[in-house]
Motif scaffolding. Structure first.
Motif, PDB file in Angstrom:
ATOM      1  N   ALA A  64       0.820  -1.212   0.000  1.00 60.21           N
ATOM      2  CA  ALA A  64       0.000   0.000   0.000  1.00 60.21           C
ATOM      3  C   ALA A  64       0.852   1.260   0.000  1.00 60.21           C
ATOM      4  O   ALA A  64       0.414   2.309  -0.478  1.00 60.21           O
ATOM      5  N   ALA A  65       2.071   1.163   0.532  1.00 62.62           N
ATOM      6  CA  ALA A  65       2.977   2.306   0.535  1.00 62.62           C
ATOM      7  C   ALA A  65       3.687   2.498  -0.793  1.00 62.62           C
ATOM      8  O   ALA A  65       4.435   3.467  -0.958  1.00 62.62           O
ATOM      9  N   GLY A  66       3.476   1.580  -1.734  1.00 66.68           N
ATOM     10  CA  GLY A  66       4.047   1.727  -3.061  1.00 66.68           C
ATOM     11  C   GLY A  66       5.270   0.888  -3.338  1.00 66.68           C
ATOM     12  O   GLY A  66       5.891   1.027  -4.397  1.00 66.68           O
ATOM     13  N   PHE A  67       5.629  -0.008  -2.419  1.00 68.88           N
ATOM     14  CA  PHE A  67       6.789  -0.875  -2.662  1.00 68.88           C
ATOM     15  C   PHE A  67       6.434  -1.972  -3.667  1.00 68.88           C
ATOM     16  O   PHE A  67       5.280  -2.397  -3.773  1.00 68.88           O
ATOM     17  N   ALA A  68       7.463  -2.423  -4.384  1.00 66.68           N
ATOM     18  CA  ALA A  68       7.301  -3.484  -5.370  1.00 66.68           C
ATOM     19  C   ALA A  68       8.266  -4.619  -5.053  1.00 66.68           C
ATOM     20  O   ALA A  68       9.124  -4.501  -4.184  1.00 66.68           O
ATOM     21  N   ARG A  69       8.109  -5.730  -5.779  1.00 65.24           N
ATOM     22  CA  ARG A  69       8.979  -6.906  -5.591  1.00 65.24           C
ATOM     23  C   ARG A  69       9.056  -7.281  -4.108  1.00 65.24           C
ATOM     24  O   ARG A  69      10.121  -7.526  -3.558  1.00 65.24           O
ATOM     25  N   ILE A  70       7.897  -7.359  -3.481  1.00 65.39           N
ATOM     26  CA  ILE A  70       7.810  -7.598  -2.038  1.00 65.39           C
ATOM     27  C   ILE A  70       7.872  -9.098  -1.763  1.00 65.39           C
ATOM     28  O   ILE A  70       7.230  -9.900  -2.437  1.00 65.39           O
ATOM     29  N   SER A  71       8.629  -9.469  -0.746  1.00 68.29           N
ATOM     30  CA  SER A  71       8.728 -10.884  -0.379  1.00 68.29           C
ATOM     31  C   SER A  71       9.034 -11.014   1.104  1.00 68.29           C
ATOM     32  O   SER A  71       9.468 -10.064   1.758  1.00 68.29           O
ATOM     33  N   ASN A  72       8.792 -12.206   1.613  1.00 68.99           N
ATOM     34  CA  ASN A  72       9.165 -12.544   2.983  1.00 68.99           C
ATOM     35  C   ASN A  72       9.690 -13.964   3.003  1.00 68.99           C
ATOM     36  O   ASN A  72       8.959 -14.905   2.684  1.00 68.99           O
ATOM     37  N   GLN A  73      10.955 -14.102   3.333  1.00 69.07           N
ATOM     38  CA  GLN A  73      11.563 -15.420   3.473  1.00 69.07           C
ATOM     39  C   GLN A  73      11.795 -15.692   4.965  1.00 69.07           C
ATOM     40  O   GLN A  73      12.357 -14.846   5.662  1.00 69.07           O
ATOM     41  N   ARG A  74      11.355 -16.875   5.418  1.00 68.78           N
ATOM     42  CA  ARG A  74      11.582 -17.252   6.816  1.00 68.78           C
ATOM     43  C   ARG A  74      12.746 -18.224   6.908  1.00 68.78           C
ATOM     44  O   ARG A  74      12.851 -19.149   6.110  1.00 68.78           O
ATOM     45  N   ARG A  75      13.576 -18.028   7.919  1.00 69.79           N
ATOM     46  CA  ARG A  75      14.701 -18.923   8.157  1.00 69.79           C
ATOM     47  C   ARG A  75      14.547 -19.511   9.560  1.00 69.79           C
ATOM     48  O   ARG A  75      14.249 -18.790  10.502  1.00 69.79           O
ATOM     49  N   LEU A  76      14.730 -20.817   9.644  1.00 68.12           N
ATOM     50  CA  LEU A  76      14.543 -21.572  10.891  1.00 68.12           C
ATOM     51  C   LEU A  76      13.133 -21.398  11.442  1.00 68.12           C
ATOM     52  O   LEU A  76      12.905 -21.586  12.631  1.00 68.12           O
ATOM     53  N   GLY A  77      12.199 -21.021  10.586  1.00 65.90           N
ATOM     54  CA  GLY A  77      10.803 -20.928  10.985  1.00 65.90           C
ATOM     55  C   GLY A  77      10.416 -19.672  11.720  1.00 65.90           C
ATOM     56  O   GLY A  77       9.228 -19.405  11.901  1.00 65.90           O
ATOM     57  N   ILE A  78      11.369 -18.850  12.154  1.00 64.52           N
ATOM     58  CA  ILE A  78      11.025 -17.685  12.969  1.00 64.52           C
ATOM     59  C   ILE A  78      11.685 -16.380  12.506  1.00 64.52           C
ATOM     60  O   ILE A  78      11.194 -15.305  12.846  1.00 64.52           O
ATOM     61  N   PHE A  79      12.770 -16.462  11.746  1.00 66.41           N
ATOM     62  CA  PHE A  79      13.484 -15.246  11.351  1.00 66.41           C
ATOM     63  C   PHE A  79      12.973 -14.783   9.986  1.00 66.41           C
ATOM     64  O   PHE A  79      13.291 -15.380   8.954  1.00 66.41           O
ATOM     65  N   SER A  80      12.168 -13.719   9.979  1.00 66.77           N
ATOM     66  CA  SER A  80      11.592 -13.201   8.757  1.00 66.77           C
ATOM     67  C   SER A  80      12.503 -12.154   8.137  1.00 66.77           C
ATOM     68  O   SER A  80      13.023 -11.273   8.824  1.00 66.77           O
TER      69      SER A  80
END
Length: 252
Positions: free
Chosen positions: A230-246
């Motif tokens: 909504a703020a206008g960012f593109a190529r947005i992603s979220n990768q989790r490592r060890l299940g808790i580190f986003s």
């Protein structure tokens, strides 16, 4: 990870509800968090080394590189604290780049010891920088302590150059009751006890109990992604490592 805009997700302002055990309003949250970090600043790096088993610096450096930080870039570290992320960033950007840190806590910044780090006191919601000032912006484990995520991400996009990169590191409550229960025992019980052993400040154990309470109450990752979009960012992603580190990444 869910794509923003699906299944009714929407931008969010508050990262978590008011935690009445600690404060009673958004303004009270700002005062409480600042005082807590000021009072615990002298212990922060010492406790972090114990809790991360000496691997925290390597993880931060690798996360910055994965997100696109490169030599020669101008980087802003929001909620710089004692400079744990800024220190790794300075090694990556080198002499041709620069790292600036901003934080509301004078106590935390007074404990930062990073070569070539420019420090500015300020808040994420109203960054004291001109538009398009930075190539890269990082926010490390502080999203839960902010008051208005919609305003924050708009500010982040404003101060980034077109195409500039954003990295938000955060601890996310794991999926599954058993994993959540184990993390609660560790962060709400064991970690404050360890902080009491290795720390010297009266409020250091409270800081780490508060960390878990904000992790448990924090909005879902899809709501954070939607707010970034909504703020206008593109190529947005979220990768989790060890299940808790986003690792939330995006481009301005």
């Amino acid at each position: 990870m869910q794509i923003p805009g699906q299944q009714g997700d929407a931008p969010v302002r508050d990262p978590h509800p008011v935690l009445s055990e600690y404060y009673s309003s958004a303004e009270g949250k700002q005062r409480f968090v600042q005082c807590l970090f000021d009072a615990s600043a002298g212990d922060y790096d010492r406790v972090d080394r114990v809790l991360a088993f000496g691997r925290g610096s390597r993880y931060r450096r690798e996360a910055l590189r994965r997100a696109g930080l490169a030599p020669g870039m101008r980087m802003l570290d929001v909620a710089v604290g004692t400079g744990l992320i800024a220190k790794e960033a300075a090694h990556i950007v080198g002499d041709q780049g620069s790292v600036t840190g901003v934080d509301p806590s004078a106590g935390m910044m007074s404990s930062a010891a990073v070569d070539r780090l420019a420090l500015v006191r300020g808040r994420a919601e109203t960054l004291p920088f001109a538009a398009g000032s930075f190539d890269f912006l990082a926010l490390g484990y502080a999203l839960r302590h902010l008051v208005d995520l919609e305003k924050v991400f708009l500010e982040f996009r404003r101060v980034l150059k077109p195409g500039g990169r954003l990295l938000v590191l955060e601890i996310t409550r794991p999926e599954g009751r058993i994993a959540t229960a184990l993390l609660r025992i560790y962060l709400h019980g064991i970690v404050p006890f360890m902080a009491r052993l290795v720390g010297r400040g009266e409020y250091t154990p409270t800081l780490y109990r508060y960390h878990w309470d904000t992790i448990e109450a924090c909005v879902r990752p899809d709501r954070i992604l939607a707010t970034m979009a909504a703020a206008g960012f593109a190529r947005i992603s979220n990768q989790r490592r060890l299940g808790i580190f986003s690792e939330y990444c995006a481009s301005a």
